[in-house]
Write a protein that holds these residues in place. Structure first.
Motif, mmCIF file in Angstrom:
data_model
loop_
_atom_site.group_PDB
_atom_site.id
_atom_site.type_symbol
_atom_site.label_atom_id
_atom_site.label_comp_id
_atom_site.label_asym_id
_atom_site.label_seq_id
_atom_site.Cartn_x
_atom_site.Cartn_y
_atom_site.Cartn_z
ATOM 1 N N ASP A 248 0.837 -1.205 0.000
ATOM 2 C CA ASP A 248 0.000 0.000 0.000
ATOM 3 C C ASP A 248 0.875 1.259 0.000
ATOM 4 O O ASP A 248 0.585 2.246 -0.679
ATOM 5 C CB ASP A 248 -0.916 -0.020 1.228
ATOM 6 N N ASP B 50 2.122 1.847 -3.447
ATOM 7 C CA ASP B 50 1.043 2.429 -4.267
ATOM 8 C C ASP B 50 0.917 3.920 -3.988
ATOM 9 O O ASP B 50 0.781 4.735 -4.910
ATOM 10 C CB ASP B 50 -0.297 1.749 -3.954
ATOM 11 N N ARG C 182 3.734 5.799 -5.484
ATOM 12 C CA ARG C 182 3.524 5.927 -6.929
ATOM 13 C C ARG C 182 2.549 7.063 -7.229
ATOM 14 O O ARG C 182 2.775 7.894 -8.118
ATOM 15 C CB ARG C 182 2.940 4.625 -7.487
#
Lengths: 766, 263
Positions: A531, A534, A537
């Motif tokens: 997570d 993510d 990103r």
């Protein structure tokens, strides 16, 4: 994975690590607990005037002072009186708490509390309790439909704390038709989960809130019970658990916390309650067990059926024993092909110290009879005991219990590794001694409920704070979880900080038990790290103004298209890597900020099927027995840790050696002895735990890493496994050396001497 | 009880001060390895303890080469006793026994005097010292008495000391040839201790730990019948370390091995 030094080593060896016993709050008062001096009696009166007048005394608290607080606790059966009300059910039960300015004043005043008892018959063993008309609990505390996990508590009040059974096929018919039937009955002693730190709790009640620092293995379970007791929202109850000086299941669920909290509520001060070893032995122990196993074999030595009876001595309150009994039933018949089965279990209330979880959770009790039975059968069938097991062991992927996870371990390979190591170092007895070897194998449906949350907070320099509510009680979980986070986030382990559990700040965790942490919490940590990537990103894409699907993560770097970053390059597809720290600083526009990842494990995905893993125990021992003194020396101990993947091999081996040593304690030394109403040995001089000199002369610790677990990198749990088969293996090895199969543990020198006498009479008379 | 009651502390600089201070509710105190747990359990409730650790007169280890004895102060710790070169030279069995008393903590703080005066039956030193023919010097403000070990230790947890007396020292003759001490120690304290002095003429057998107090027999060498009578006649304790039958069996087996006799 890699050897990583324990992150808590420095603190612990320099004495700077904080435990619950070290906790202090401003204006803190101290408690002394007045404990019952009867095993079973009505309380006629409590005279506390003298104690109340003693120097420094703030309050003398009895059950009648608890107002509208919940009076009882117990996560399965709410039968456990915080302070004895109306009657006492075991010697050592808390009756009154004296709160004073200093521990001395509290202790002195506690001697001035006079409790008047009217004796009731004391039912101090399970057989007596089950046969008696005298009731230990006159009422049922269970409400219809009440359930904890799969356990629906018994509503009966016939001195039965719990009853359960498991059956398939037709065991009776199969036994009647079997070529050979072998029966074994064993007695597993009452044992105390000795930990260097006893039970301690500090509680501070203030209007609308409760703050507790304690030795709880399961802070979130304790929070739930305290919230109920005080009718507070979960968020208003804060349970902190610093380092624990050893748990072994004995500190699971709620223990001293209600006592400390109630005392604080009455006294209007933070109150600290501590225990010495005697009080700790009267707080929780393991269930004693009488187990009978009948196994039917066909002419080829294959099991056709097993019929098993388990009777627990559960003590005065149920605590976690209904669940322990249920697990004991599941673990009683062994990881063998079992066409027909019947297991019946009953947990009896007795007027003794309450039993609860203990490392192995019902497995050692049942395996003692079950695995000793395999050795007795091997003798009767004329088959080598390793070969007999090999013929019957389940294969990887086989079903032990319908509906549960298929076996995720290679037991035959584990057993062969044990047997080979034993064989390699087998030795002849020296004059005056006898020798015996034995193996034993167990598989436990790990009670590791897949409910876990983890949070990783990455800081502006790329370092990480990992938040979990898993308690560090010596097993090294903070180190292992930091290793997983470091690996997932491509940072050195030194860059990962893991703190204590604190329900105000750390995220939800079901429990710390059942060898679950590496597997279940490890998965939550992995998910939190995913997570976090993510989120990094997303931040990188947002900073660069590109769609997130153009941002790639590899080798610990975030790759953003160069063009998008407005830099010239040789081609449109050229990318460059940003470190997570660069992404964070870029997004916040300063050398500041942090990005958080949250991971959750529930009954889904890798942990959809229960148990999350089967915890394997595969051990062997060679013992020598002194013919004159009956002393048993463990010459060789072999453990195979079938853990799928060892995140930290040293820590896994530490768990295996520690668990096996605890098993040796049960096998050879440990026993809480009741002489009448009270313990004769409530101290460490006479309750004999293993000492350094008792360590096996040789230890072979093997790790079987086949990557077949559901946890991170194929890992499964370690912690209980190596204890479970040890008492059985030692009993079988001693039996083989002496020539008589033992039926009762611990095998103390006088008990082994008595077996030697029996063997001699048997030979002489034969 | 985890917390000791509050109590007074009298620190005596010399023996006379200590003798003046000890009494019914003023307990002599040195290592505390017996007294403190007994107070914790509420078995002893002195108003004050009289610290003997700084009394030089109780801390000596002196050799009398002419008389062939070693005098050991009552406040000498087990560790000092076992490590002392003179004790190792002249009383090697005693030194070895002291080196295996209890555990490291007990040996570092526990003393010879505390061990003897507490008269815990499950103990080593009384047995070895009785076998060695040691003499205890006991003092009160009124003077000194000299007692054999079996006159000092008269029962389980029972000595002939009055409440105003202090054990000052034990004087131990140099160890005779043929001496040994063996013990079975399965638990924290010994289950059985056996001190032997074996010569061509004589078997001296002293049994401790399993008996209320160390018990000694002197037999002609080879008197197996007398030995059997002695062993059969011993009243052995029944406790967690084992029943009397067990202890007698272990004792017989050890004596057979050590004396070279067989059944």
């Amino acid at each position: 994975m890699t050897a990583a030094p324990r992150s808590d080593a420095w603190e612990k060896v320099t004495g700077r690590a904080c435990y619950a016993v070290d906790a202090a709050l401003p204006n803190m008062a101290h408690a002394a607990v007045v404990r019952s001096e009867r095993a079973h009696a009505r309380i006629v009166g409590i005279d506390r005037a003298e104690a109340e007048a003693a120097p420094g005394v703030i309050a003398v608290v009895t059950a009648e002072d608890l107002g509208d607080l919940g009076r009882r606790f117990g996560h399965i059966v709410p039968d456990h009186a915080i302070l004895a009300e109306g009657k006492v059910r075991y010697f050592g039960e808390p009756v009154t708490v004296v709160v004073a300015e200093t521990p001395h004043q509290a202790a002195d005043a506690a001697e001035l509390v006079w409790v008047d008892y009217d004796d009731l018959p004391a039912l101090t063993d399970a057989a007596t309790a089950l046969a008696s008309d005298v009731l230990i609990h006159e009422q049922s505390y269970v409400e219809p439909g009440q359930k904890f996990l799969d356990v629906a508590p018994a509503a009966s009040t016939d001195n039965v704390a719990h009853r359960n059974e498991l059956a398939w096929g037709d065991a009776e018919a199969a036994l009647a038709a079997a070529a050979t039937v072998v029966e074994t009955t064993t007695t597993f002693p009452l044992v105390y989960g000795y930990a260097m730190e006893t039970y301690n709790a500090l509680a501070d009640w203030q209007p609308g809130s409760l703050h507790v620092v304690s030795t709880a293995q399961h802070p979130l379970m304790v929070r739930r019970e305290l919230a109920r007791m005080f009718s507070l929202p979960l968020a208003a109850v804060r349970v902190e658990v610093p380092y624990i000086g050893g748990g072994y299941g004995s500190k699971s669920y709620t223990k001293l916390e209600p006592l400390a909290a109630a005392a604080s509520w009455v006294a209007g001060r933070p109150v600290k309650v501590t225990t010495d070893v005697e009080a700790a032995m009267y707080t929780t122990r393991a269930d004693g067990a009488l187990v009978t196993v009948r196994t039917g074999f066909d002419s080829g030595g294959r099991i056709v059926a097993r019929d098993i009876d388990i009777r627990f001595d559960t003590g005065a309150y149920a605590d976690n024993s209904p669940l322990v009994l249920t697990k004991s039933i599941n673990r009683s018949f062994g990881p063998y092909r079992m066409p027909n089965l019947r297991v019946r279990g009953v947990a009896a209330y007795t007027n003794t110290s309450p039993a609860s979880s203990y490392r192995g959770f019902g497995a050692p009790q049942a395996a003692l009879a079950g695995e000793l039975n395999m050795d007795m059968a091997a003798e009767e069938l004329g088959i080598d005991p390793v070969e007999l097991r090999r013929r019957n062991l389940l294969a990887p992927g086989d079903t032990l219990i319908e509906g549960k996870r298929p076996l995720d371990a290679d037991l035959v390979a584990d057993l062969d590794a044990v047997a080979a190591a034993l064989e390699q170092h087998a030795a002849e007895p020296t004059p005056g001694t006898l020798r015996g070897r034995a193996v034993a194998v167990t598989a436990s449906d790990a009670g590791a409920s897949p409910i876990s949350t983890a949070q990783v907070r990455m800081h502006a320099d790329g370092s990480v704070t990992l938040l979990v509510s898993s308690t560090e009680m010596g097993q090294g979980s903070r180190t292992a979880l930091a290793q997983i986070a470091a690996r997932e986030l491509c940072v050195p382990i030194e860059a990962v900080a893991v703190g204590q559990s604190d329900t105000r700040f750390t995220p939800f965790e079901w429990t710390t038990g059942a060898s679950r942490t590496t597997t279940v919490v490890g998965l939550a940590v992995q998910a939190a790290c995913a997570d976090l990537w993510d989120n990094l990103r997303d931040r990188a894409a947002e900073s660069a103004g590109v769609p997130v699907d153009e941002v790639r993560v590899s080798d610990g770097l975030i790759h953003v298209p160069l063009a998008a970053r407005g830099e010239s390059g040789s081609g449109a597809d050229t990318v460059s890597g940003l470190t997570p720290a660069e992404v964070i600083r870029q997004w916040f526009g300063a050398d500041a900020g942090e990005v958080v990842g949250v991971g959750v494990v529930r009954r889904d995905g890798a942990t959809a099927v229960l148990p999350p893993f089967w915890e394997i125990g595969a051990v062997g021992v060679e013992v020598s027995v002194d013919e004159a003194t009956g002393e048993v020396t463990v010459e060789h101990l072999v453990t195979v840790g079938d853990v799928g993947y060892a995140v930290n091999p040293d820590l896994v081996k530490g768990q295996d050696l520690g668990a096996a040593t605890q098993g040796l304690g049960i096998a050879l030394w440990e026993e809480m002895v009741y002489d009448g109403e009270q313990l004769t040995n409530p101290n460490l001089v006479e309750y004999r735990v293993p000492r350094l000199r008792d360590a096996p002369r040789r230890v072979t610790s093997v790790l079987a890493e086949r990557g077949d677990g559901a946890g991170p990198y194929g890992a499964t749990g370690a912690g209980e496994g190596a204890l479970n088969p040890v008492p059985a293996a030692v009993a079988a090895a001693v039996g083989r050396a002496v020539g008589i199969w033992p039926t009762e543990l611990p095998l103390t020198p006088p008990r082994v001497w008595s077996l030697l006498q029996q063997a001699q009479q048997f030979l002489g008379g034969g | 009880m985890a917390v000791l009651p509050e109590l007074g502390l009298v620190r005596s600089a010399d023996l006379d001060e200590a003798l003046a201070a000890v009494g019914y509710d003023h307990a002599p105190y040195a290592g505390g390895t017996e007294l403190v747990p007994a107070m914790g359990l509420g078995l002893r409730r002195p108003v004050a303890i009289v610290d003997l650790k700084r009394v030089e007169a109780l801390k000596g280890i002196e050799v009398d080469a002419e008389g062939g004895t070693v005098t050991i102060g009552a406040a000498v710790t087990h560790r000092r006793l076992s490590d002392h070169p003179d004790v190792q030279e002249h009383l090697p069995t005693l030194a070895a026994a002291a080196s295996r008393v209890g555990n490291a903590r007990v040996r570092s703080t526990g003393t010879v005097g505390g061990n003897l005066c507490f008269a815990e039956p499950r103990s080593d030193l009384g047995c070895v010292l009785l076998a060695l023919g040691a003499t205890a010097e006991v003092r009160s403000a009124g003077g000194a008495r000299f007692l054999r070990i079996d006159e000092l230790i008269v029962g389980a947890f029972e000595t002939s000391l009055t409440e105003n007396e202090i054990l000052v020292s034990v004087t131990v003759p140099f160890e005779p040839p043929g001496m040994s001490y063996w013990k079975l120690q399965s638990y924290e304290r010994p289950t059985l201790g056996v001190a032997l002095v074996v010569t061509a003429e004589q078997w001296e057998v002293t049994v401790g730990a399993a008996t209320e107090r160390p018990t000694r027999a002197v037999l002609a060498a080879g008197d197996t019948a007398g030995l059997a009578d002695f062993v059969d006649g011993l009243e052995l304790s029944d406790d967690m370390t084992g029943p009397p039958d067990y202890k007698r069996s272990v004792l017989r087996a050890h004596l057979e091995r050590a004396l070279g006799t067989t059944r």
